[in-house]
Design a protein around this motif. Structure first.
Motif, mmCIF file in Angstrom:
data_model
loop_
_atom_site.group_PDB
_atom_site.id
_atom_site.type_symbol
_atom_site.label_atom_id
_atom_site.label_comp_id
_atom_site.label_asym_id
_atom_site.label_seq_id
_atom_site.Cartn_x
_atom_site.Cartn_y
_atom_site.Cartn_z
ATOM 1 N N LYS A 12 10.727 27.490 -19.919
ATOM 2 C CA LYS A 12 12.031 27.293 -19.275
ATOM 3 C C LYS A 12 11.972 26.145 -18.276
ATOM 4 O O LYS A 12 10.909 25.774 -17.801
ATOM 5 C CB LYS A 12 12.450 28.575 -18.530
ATOM 6 N N GLU A 13 13.150 25.640 -17.919
ATOM 7 C CA GLU A 13 13.281 24.644 -16.852
ATOM 8 C C GLU A 13 12.916 25.285 -15.508
ATOM 9 O O GLU A 13 13.155 26.469 -15.278
ATOM 10 C CB GLU A 13 14.747 24.175 -16.754
ATOM 11 N N ASN A 14 12.296 24.500 -14.687
ATOM 12 C CA ASN A 14 12.197 24.831 -13.270
ATOM 13 C C ASN A 14 11.365 26.064 -12.953
ATOM 14 O O ASN A 14 11.551 26.716 -11.934
ATOM 15 C CB ASN A 14 13.621 24.982 -12.696
ATOM 16 N N SER A 74 3.120 22.821 -9.430
ATOM 17 C CA SER A 74 4.089 22.020 -10.176
ATOM 18 C C SER A 74 5.329 22.838 -10.533
ATOM 19 O O SER A 74 5.365 24.051 -10.342
ATOM 20 C CB SER A 74 3.443 21.519 -11.471
ATOM 21 N N ARG A 75 6.309 22.123 -11.038
ATOM 22 C CA ARG A 75 7.508 22.763 -11.583
ATOM 23 C C ARG A 75 7.733 22.230 -12.993
ATOM 24 O O ARG A 75 7.471 21.063 -13.273
ATOM 25 C CB ARG A 75 8.739 22.432 -10.724
ATOM 26 N N SER A 76 8.246 23.101 -13.839
ATOM 27 C CA SER A 76 8.504 22.676 -15.213
ATOM 28 C C SER A 76 9.838 21.959 -15.333
ATOM 29 O O SER A 76 10.756 22.214 -14.551
ATOM 30 C CB SER A 76 8.500 23.880 -16.149
ATOM 31 N N ARG A 77 9.927 21.031 -16.286
ATOM 32 C CA ARG A 77 11.216 20.489 -16.678
ATOM 33 C C ARG A 77 11.141 20.154 -18.164
ATOM 34 O O ARG A 77 10.055 20.131 -18.767
ATOM 35 C CB ARG A 77 11.595 19.281 -15.836
ATOM 36 N N PHE A 78 12.277 19.927 -18.797
ATOM 37 C CA PHE A 78 12.280 19.607 -20.225
ATOM 38 C C PHE A 78 12.688 18.157 -20.436
ATOM 39 O O PHE A 78 13.628 17.671 -19.818
ATOM 40 C CB PHE A 78 13.224 20.543 -20.986
ATOM 41 N N TYR A 79 11.950 17.475 -21.285
ATOM 42 C CA TYR A 79 12.243 16.071 -21.574
ATOM 43 C C TYR A 79 12.162 15.905 -23.084
ATOM 44 O O TYR A 79 11.152 16.256 -23.699
ATOM 45 C CB TYR A 79 11.231 15.171 -20.871
ATOM 46 N N GLN A 80 13.261 15.422 -23.654
ATOM 47 C CA GLN A 80 13.345 15.283 -25.117
ATOM 48 C C GLN A 80 12.939 16.569 -25.816
ATOM 49 O O GLN A 80 12.173 16.585 -26.781
ATOM 50 C CB GLN A 80 12.472 14.130 -25.596
ATOM 51 N N THR A 86 6.168 18.607 -13.486
ATOM 52 C CA THR A 86 6.226 17.656 -12.381
ATOM 53 C C THR A 86 5.298 18.187 -11.296
ATOM 54 O O THR A 86 5.530 19.257 -10.736
ATOM 55 C CB THR A 86 7.656 17.527 -11.850
ATOM 56 N N ILE A 87 4.257 17.430 -11.045
ATOM 57 C CA ILE A 87 3.144 17.946 -10.248
ATOM 58 C C ILE A 87 3.250 17.477 -8.807
ATOM 59 O O ILE A 87 3.410 16.293 -8.528
ATOM 60 C CB ILE A 87 1.806 17.480 -10.868
#
Lengths: 319, 319, 319, 319, 319, 319
Positions: A12-14, A74-80, A86-87
């Protein structure tokens, strides 16, 4: 070492992802605005994920290297469509990780290492010939060897390239060898012992450091020679070990590649050595082809060309 | 054991020849009158001679076998221009002849074993690296190994097929290796140690019994694997032996055949291993060709076809 | 041709560098603003340096080609820590540079070509057999051949890939060959002559034009066949040259690769031909491995994989 | 030399046979009564016949050797259904038989040597390129070479093993090569010249002395190298011979075996060289198989195993 | 299907080009302004041309795939001196194009397919042996096979890689085979039938779909096995077909690669099988080299290295 | 045909032996008194015995040939401790012996042909996939094929060289294959069908005539090609047989030798084909080694050198 969040959980995001990973790739780049950022590929046993460091790149750059186990905040994000981290903080997680802890960062045998161990002890427990039984009693107390034998891959790039692969491969040979002796005759103790010992030198040929790689002595001597020295070392401790059994077990180790061109200083010269050799070939090749099929299908039926095996392979449709 | 009369001394009719010989061939035949007689070929270090037993054939037949050392009572005679022994008594000369006594019955190095030993001790004495010096100190006290290393042939049928051949071959490599390092650079201690140790496993691969033959472990394991185990066994005794030196010496042993097809599980990977490999090839091949030239010339210039080397060879006219 | 400033001298910003270099790479590119500029790689015997032409690109582009020797007017600058030349003028420096002048633009043997020449004349001067002595007298007057023999590399990409490499390789064989004959016996004149002549055909197989490359006849015929024709051509001039010496010298040339698979139409059939063959292999391989070690170490111990030799190589730690 | 009675004429008892033959085998034996007699095998171009000498064996034994041409005085008789000669007088027929006279004693091409010569001159006469035409003008005046080229076999034991075989083989290639160029395109002059010259070195590789055998230089250098030297020797005489034609003709000679393993230092690199190579293979193999079929059928359909070709061959039933 | 405008006709700016092409490459890209456009490579028998779609990219993207035959509406323009199509409309031109229609989109034999067909019928018409004549009568009525045999390439990437290549190659063998039998003897019917049938399995091994590629059964079984099954299938229909002719024709198919390493389960064992094998090699290699020369010259004389043939090739200067 | 007295029953002097045997060797000789006699070697399934004909030799000589089954009237006698037959009457026993009757004259599988047949029917009965089940239903009704499949040897000289050997070998593969699929996964029906069919072509490759030998088509086409045609012939009869199953079964037949060098036109490309290949190798080699051990031990541990396998083999001591 403790690890709760695995790559496969990051869906998941974030999400907040503060945990340990292994650094597989590491590179510093510049944006169009000439600000530096860092690109990472992080891995654990469930897969790999990309990581980005946008701030304090120079500082973090000094806190870890490629192939290190790192603690990440870090936090997760989705790209493509794919997850990314993002660390905010990253640093080496400590020296000399125990081999057992390594399991968190590498894929491992689908057969299940615990089940394979059980099968291993069953095989070593059923040997009738007393000296071979002693041999494995000693080996089973050599925790340094045994732990690696249970957890190492069977090769660094061709077949059984995952933790527990060496054990899985050895057990597979012992099982098929038992049945072959049942069908064709032969000395079952020798075949089982040969199956379990034929690749034992791989625990010194390979080392795990970021990935699976060859040690210096692995490159210079190879697992056949290293296996000979390890087995000789154990046999020496057993009073009255029959020389002809020592010779045949050592012979199985050195002949298991089958022909000189493949690095065996002797061709197999006994029925039991022939069995271990052909079953080794069969198990390694079929498993290697299946691993190739997992990641290199060109369409639903055909794999890409396999450079080592010099062929494409065909996946039979189910049903 | 004492021996006074050698084959080369038997040059006249009717000499009394009461001495020890090795039985190389043994056969019982019948004359046209159906009386049995025995045909023998006897050998010592100076050559072979035919022997005949005309009486009590059945009795004597039980007193010795092919490949035994026998005590013979006989008289010489000449038949078709060649000496022969008419034997009156013959029986086995005793069990377990010492290796040194074997020298009376086999051809040996023309270089002179005593001279070669001296050169050997000179080489081992000039090693600078202390651990390699220790290695040879220990080896030089292992009289069981050393005696065989000094007296064994370098092969059972291709090159240096005579007593002292293994030593002669090893010394030749050490000499040429020293010069090659002088010309091309490299670690001279490693090259000398590698030259002296590369075939050390032959003292277990070969056994002398009537003739030169392979032992069981020789056939099953080969001199490369046996050499590895022997060297490992000595190194284990030396505290602080540098692993990289152990690895490179073991590597020289296993790689000295040069390519996998010739039974080396690894190709030579260091400059020093390359030197030992090529010099081994050179010394073995040139010596093997010369031994072939001694006994297999078809005319004054050309040898017969050499099956292993797949060629005839050309003897350059002198001068 | 005169040359004062070499690449290794260009160590500071803003030096005036007006001198001759060889053009190794040449390309025209465009900046983001669509202005053309030219990128060059320039070389002399001490190394390579990048060059940039920012003005009059089209004009200069017509004044020289890749592989030309050029006169350059330029100033040095540093970019990313490495020196570079900003070029104001560049044009071809003249046709048909003499081979001796080529030495300013290529790396050469560290052994020193002058020293090697001295050694060469010592070897040719010590031949006892009068016809072989004549052979080299004639060769030593064939300045066209001799100059190339002294200055050419021994191969275009595997070993001794520098000026003087062919001479260095030949002298190395003559030295080691002399010692091998000293140790093992054989005809020393034949071995020395064979060592010096075995690769003589390379002076026609290779040509130097920008870099080392094969001539047409080099590709079609190879140095073995070209060497045969060159040697035959000289022998023809010597009245009474013994046919068996001619045959053996020609045989050494054609057999020095050792087996048919490596391009030798005949395997070595005499002791002397075997010696030249094995020493050639040894010298070429060891030197080739060392050249590989100079530029292709993956870490302090291991080289990258060598495609031709099909192995990594191990550099023994010093001391 | 004159010869009237040939082996095929000896079909009756008690013919007087006083003529010349070649001695193929010669042996002295003893009857049960210990009287010596001599057994001979005699040959001329039509076959072989056994000869017996019952009297004066020691005297005649000194008057000739194996491989000599001898004058025989004898009478025929039949033994076990086959003719035999009872010899009363026999002695060497003279030194240094001319090659043309040799034809009386060896089998020869069934195509007819005179017809083949005509075809040869037709081919050399139709070359358009003037330098190649000159080349053959010179060669056609080198009677020493040409006579051997017309009369020698193409090999000593594999294919075209009869007088005129070399010419027959060369003409066959020229014919098929002409047609192949007609079908596929290519330079017909090069193909014809290459076909006629590719095996020219065989006239120095082979010598005829009793039978077909290799000369010393034949064994040491082989017909490829010898052919190169012979061709170079002729080209040198032709002013302005185009280097690229010289190179391609020499290239065809050295590449005609096709791959390095078969003794070609270079693989064929031009269309014309490929044509000569494949047609050479085809002609040699088919002719070799047919010669094998003539003497080695195991039944009406299958030959015995051919060691060199590693196969049996099948003779298609006629019709 | 009808097609008027071919690639070679597109020689001017702003031509209206509304016609069918085959899609060889297809890719969607973004401009700097992030607008999507599509890049195509289109082909017909006369060459290839680039195509651009600037509008409605997503829509058109769904209307065709790579390897489809498409109907295009477009205008030509020139970019960097080469023609290009700006496409306004594009969509798949219909399923299952007939093989004959495929000829509009692929290069084809320069020999002319119609001429080759005539030659084919001449060859099949001149067979004397009645069963072989029947065999081709049946085959010539198998329009499914025959159409492919006339139009398929002889390989997908090595030689005769164009429509009609299989026929051209087979006819070339039949022609040269006829002449070889004329020169050397043999059964001309067998050679012609073998030449025409040896690669017949390729019509099932290869399929044409966008390009030339292997079918599944082509990869699993290969043209040798497929050819055997096709021939057997026809022979079965002919009453009284002589078994020895069936066997020899099947044998020619399975042995035409010549040795086991090249995929022939049997080596050629009859004179006729040898002829087909060597002529196949010759025709394939020479044609393959010429196709390589067409597109891979490095300079006017030398081709680039050919990976499969492991050599560069030399183009003889004309004249 | 009926037979009561077998070779193993002939254990006493002067037994009356009137029964059928196969003639293995036949020769006519002369005594010192020039009277002719005949020497025979006779065989049945239990062994071989010598036979002598002292009278009417010329008459009997015309009544039978080598490799015939003969009716013999004779009496036993012992010569040098071994039984022999003195023959009074001998003549051919009739044409065209049924294959089943052949069993009286050849050794056969120790596993028992009837038991092996049962196992065969069990395997064919347990196939789940309906088309493969149909395939074997048809095959099991092809009595001509099936009888040979049940009674033929698996090879004429390497392994399973006895009646029933082909069946024994096929069943062994099916058993081990079932277990391998159990251990490693895969399609068990394909593996069983492949195991039973892989050598089916041997029933046409081999013929039994006096001994086991190759048929003409066996030599020209081999069992791989013959098996393909046989299988194709059966599959053609089964409506709706899935092409991918046909392809994979044919692929297993053609790939079972594993590599091209061993006569397989394709390498194994599916997991199931790999399994059949390796198990075939294992079963053939181990059985071949054991057959070699039965008749070629040099001492209690080592066999003589095996020419095909290029090794000696070692018999592990029992216990």
């Amino acid at each position: 070492m403790k690890k709760d969040i695995f790559v496969k959980h990051i869906t998941k995001e974030n999400m907040e992802v503060n945990d340990a990973f292994m650094v597989v790739k590491k590179g510093v780049l510049s944006t169009k605005n000439s600000t530096k950022y860092m690109n990472l590929e992080l891995r654990d046993k469930t897969g790999t994920i990309e990581g980005k460091i946008w701030d304090n790149v120079d500082t973090f750059n000094n806190l870890f290297d490629k192939n290190d186990i790192v603690s990440v905040k870090s936090r997760s994000r989705f790209y493509q469509g794919r997850p990314q981290l993002t660390i905010n903080d990253i640093r080496k997680a400590g020296e000399n990780l125990a081999l057992a802890d390594m399991r968190m960062f590498f894929a491992e045998s689908e057969a299940g290492i615990d089940l394979l161990k059980e099968e291993y002890y069953q095989f070593t427990g059923q040997l009738q010939e007393p000296h071979m039984a002693s041999l494995f009693s000693i080996l089973n107390n050599r925790k340094d060897i045994l732990e690696k034998f249970f957890l190492y891959p069977a090769s660094i790039g061709v077949h059984h390239v995952y933790m527990g692969g060496l054990l899985e491969h050895s057990i597979s040979l012992a099982k098929m060898g038992t049945h072959v002796v049942h069908t064709m005759g032969g000395n079952v103790d020798i075949v089982i012992a040969g199956a379990l010992l034929h690749d034992i030198g791989k625990v010194e040929e390979i080392e795990i450091k970021g990935g699976f790689r060859y040690s210096d002595k692995g490159r210079l001597l190879g697992h056949i020679t290293l296996g000979v020295m390890m087995l000789e070392d154990i046999i020496r401790e057993i009073p009255g070990f029959p020389p002809h059994i020592a010779d045949i077990l050592l012979h199985i180790i050195i002949s298991h590649h089958g022909i000189e061109e493949w690095g065996s200083p002797k061709k197999p010269m006994s029925v039991e050595a022939l069995m271990v050799h052909y079953l080794d070939n069969l198990d390694a090749k079929v498993t290697g082809v299946r691993e190739h099929m997992k990641e290199n299908m060109e369409d639903e039926k055909w794999t890409a060309y396999h450079r080592l095996y010099e062929s494409r392979f065909y996946k039979l449709p189910e049903g």
